[in-house]
Design a protein around this motif. Structure first.
Motif, PDB file in Angstrom:
ATOM      1  N   ALA A   1      53.346  40.919  30.869  1.00 42.43           N
ATOM      2  CA  ALA A   1      54.821  41.127  31.342  1.00 42.43           C
ATOM      3  C   ALA A   1      54.739  42.519  31.487  1.00 42.43           C
ATOM      4  CB  ALA A   1      56.394  41.382  30.175  1.00 42.43           C
TER       5      ALA A   1
ATOM      6  N   LYS B   1      56.580  46.428  34.244  1.00 44.62           N
ATOM      7  CA  LYS B   1      56.491  46.754  35.727  1.00 44.62           C
ATOM      8  C   LYS B   1      55.777  46.074  36.745  1.00 44.62           C
ATOM      9  CE  LYS B   1      61.335  47.711  36.236  1.00 44.62           C
ATOM     10  NZ  LYS B   1      61.976  49.220  35.339  1.00 44.62           N
TER      11      LYS B   1
ATOM     12  N   GLU C   1      54.111  43.170  37.221  1.00 39.91           N
ATOM     13  CA  GLU C   1      55.605  41.542  37.619  1.00 39.91           C
ATOM     14  C   GLU C   1      55.772  42.290  38.911  1.00 39.91           C
ATOM     15  OE1 GLU C   1      58.439  42.225  35.334  1.00 39.91           O
ATOM     16  OE2 GLU C   1      57.212  41.566  33.929  1.00 39.91           O
ATOM     17  N   ARG C   2      55.768  43.713  39.507  1.00 35.20           N
ATOM     18  CA  ARG C   2      56.072  43.471  40.768  1.00 35.20           C
ATOM     19  C   ARG C   2      54.613  43.438  41.515  1.00 35.20           C
ATOM     20  NH1 ARG C   2      56.635  50.177  40.686  1.00 35.20           N
ATOM     21  NH2 ARG C   2      58.014  49.941  39.871  1.00 35.20           N
TER      22      ARG C   2
ATOM     23  N   ILE D   1      53.216  34.797  34.388  1.00 36.05           N
ATOM     24  CA  ILE D   1      53.462  36.796  35.010  1.00 36.05           C
ATOM     25  C   ILE D   1      55.031  36.091  35.614  1.00 36.05           C
ATOM     26  CG2 ILE D   1      53.400  38.599  35.663  1.00 36.05           C
ATOM     27  CD1 ILE D   1      50.758  38.245  35.823  1.00 36.05           C
ATOM     28  N   LEU D   2      56.089  36.925  35.235  1.00 31.65           N
ATOM     29  CA  LEU D   2      57.404  36.148  35.633  1.00 31.65           C
ATOM     30  C   LEU D   2      57.279  34.666  36.344  1.00 31.65           C
ATOM     31  CD1 LEU D   2      59.458  39.191  36.427  1.00 31.65           C
ATOM     32  CD2 LEU D   2      58.646  38.623  38.539  1.00 31.65           C
TER      33      LEU D   2
END
Ligand SMILES: Nc1nc2c(ncn2[C@@H]2O[C@H](COP(=O)(O)OP(=O)(O)OP(=O)(O)O)[C@@H](O)[C@H]2O)c(=O)[nH]1
Ligand SMILES: [Mg+2]
Length: 460
Positions: free
Chosen positions: A395, A397, A400-401, A443-444
């Protein structure tokens, strides 16, 4: 009502997707890749603007969005950039991160004090790159492109500290609101009981050369700095005023008080709140001189204030630390002395602002840059969790992007993602957490098999 704090949600524009395309010409059987890039999404930008006087525009509308970038196309055609959204805020607006769920205020993003000062509060997503960018020696015909980067979005808090040039400060019922009504077009409530004014009022005073903004704040009482009465919350509003108009009641009417004692009490409260406030330049305004038995009071006040100033300067009236106190006798009811007070205030405020502007330019802190760096650092961070049974989650930012930018039904695109994750150190972190080839990485909400060329990732 005076509005000085709002919470708004800002969302920038998503980046447009890159294009996967190959040149097609009559005589060329299979052309090279020619997919163009997606356009960058628009940013949401705040700008300090002198002509905006409050945050009222943000009270009823809370969601603000910039437009998205356009997708890239074949023949190397790049998508257009999204439009930025410019939100104008008053001078003196402080911008902070805000957690809407927890209702908590976070880091300071910017302190917009100067005309035209700007800060990007939500960055538009980068456009995805078209397949022309992914040609390598071994991959002549990349059959994938990047999707657009999702835009930033966040809640922010806008807080406006009064940017008044002069503030009317004093005990309750001394006539602060009556004075602002005399000096400007402001029409606050006036009444003969204490704490009539509950929120600060602002008024623009127009004079020949220099106009200035005056504030009428709720009455202060002994103990205000420690939170007594209503004044405390508003003391912070006068932190930025250049000049304090210290109002005292010549008749001592409220509770039959002694005007000179009141004067000292208020000064003590200012000093208790912040030493800086006690040193702020002051004019002493003796109000209600139309009432009987008030003659002579202006002189008494002048004398008392002079003694105090002299004591502070070590008893030496020729010292640089000694300032002759300026005392004005006025009546908000008859208008006596008001013109002289306005003229002197305008002149002094102009001098003080000019001097302060010089200091400010040298000492300006670029909070927005500090915040931007801190935010980037937070974005880059990621955490790996071992969920047991050969399953791991990642996890963060930035990570995940990357996943969002990947076309999930395209194997080449996934291989490229794995390459990016490896460069970011995600692969190494997974191995350290115990991941082995063939384990599941989540992931996500997406899952894929872990594949690493690194030796210790192989099962023994
Ligand atoms: N005679 C006379 N009365 C005044 C004068 N100025 C204000 N007053 C009266 O004093 C009372 C209080 O006036 P306000 O202007 O409400 O006082 P304030 O300082 O704003 O009071 P708070 O908001 O409660 O702190 C009212 O009854 C006014 O009419 C003046 O110059 N002369
Ligand atoms: Mg008042």
């Amino acid at each position: 009502m005076f509005i000085d704090q709002v919470h708004i949600h800002v969302k920038a524009g998503d980046g447009g997707a890159g294009c996967m395309s190959f040149r097609r010409e009559a005589h060329v059987p299979k052309g090279g890749p020619d997919g163009g890039d997606g356009g960058r999404g628009g940013n949401v930008i705040l700008e300090a603007d002198q002509s905006v006087s409050s945050l009222i525009d943000y009270r009823f509308k809370h969601h603000f969005k910039a437009t998205r970038g356009i997708h890239g196309r074949g023949s190397r055609m790049h998508g257009a950039t999204g439009n930025d959204l410019l939100l104008r805020v008053p001078l003196g607006t402080q911008v902070r991160e805000y957690d809407e769920e927890a209702r908590e205020t976070g880091d300071l993003i910017a302190d917009l004090c100067h005309q035209g000062e700007r800060v990007i509060v939500a960055q538009g997503g980068a456009g995805g790159r078209g397949n022309i960018h992914f040609v390598t020696a071994t991959r002549r015909a990349p059959a994938f492109a990047e999707l657009g980067e999702p835009a930033e979005e966040r809640w922010i808090e806008l807080e406006m500290k009064l940017m008044a040039d002069a503030a009317l400060v004093g005990m309750p019922s001394v006539g602060k609101s009556s004075l602002i009504a005399r000096m400007s077009a402001a029409r606050p409530k006036i009444a003969d009981y204490p704490f009539t004014t509950l929120v600060p009022n602002l008024g623009m005073v127009r004079t020949g050369d220099h106009s200035f903004v005056v504030a009428d704040v709720p009455g202060l009482i002994e103990g205000a700095a420690a939170g007594k009465g209503l004044g405390h919350e508003f003391l912070r509003h006068i932190e930025r005023t250049a000049l304090i108009l210290h109002v005292i009641d010549a008749s001592g009417s409220w509770e039959g008080r002694d005007p000179i004692e009141d004067y000292r009490t208020i000064n003590e409260e200012l000093a208790r709140y912040a030493t800086d406030l006690a040193l702020r330049p002051q004019f002493i305004v003796v109000n209600k001189i139309d009432l009987p038995d008030t003659e002579g009071l202006v002189d008494r006040v002048r004398h008392a204030a002079r003694e105090e100033a002299l004591a502070r300067a070590g008893g030496d009236e020729f010292s640089d630390d000694f300032l002759e106190p300026e005392v004005f006798g006025v009546s908000a009811v008859t208008g006596q002395g008001i013109d002289a007070l306005i003229a002197a205030t305008a002149e002094r405020v102009f001098e003080l602002r000019t001097a302060a502007a010089e200091v400010l330019d040298v000492a300006a802190v670029h909070y927005d840059q500090v915040w931007e760096l801190r935010r980037q650092e937070r974005d880059r961070a990621f955490a790996v969790h071992n969920l047991g049974g050969g399953v791991f989650s990642v996890a963060g930012k930035a990570v995940e992007r990357m996943v969002i930018q990947t076309e999930w039904d395209n194997e080449e695109a996934i291989a490229y993602l794995q390459h990016r994750l490896e460069r970011r150190g995600v692969e190494k972190a997974l191995i350290e957490a115990g991941a082995r080839n063939g384990d599941e990485i989540r992931i996500l909400g997406r899952a894929f098999a872990f594949e690493s060329a690194l030796e210790h990732a192989e099962h023994p």
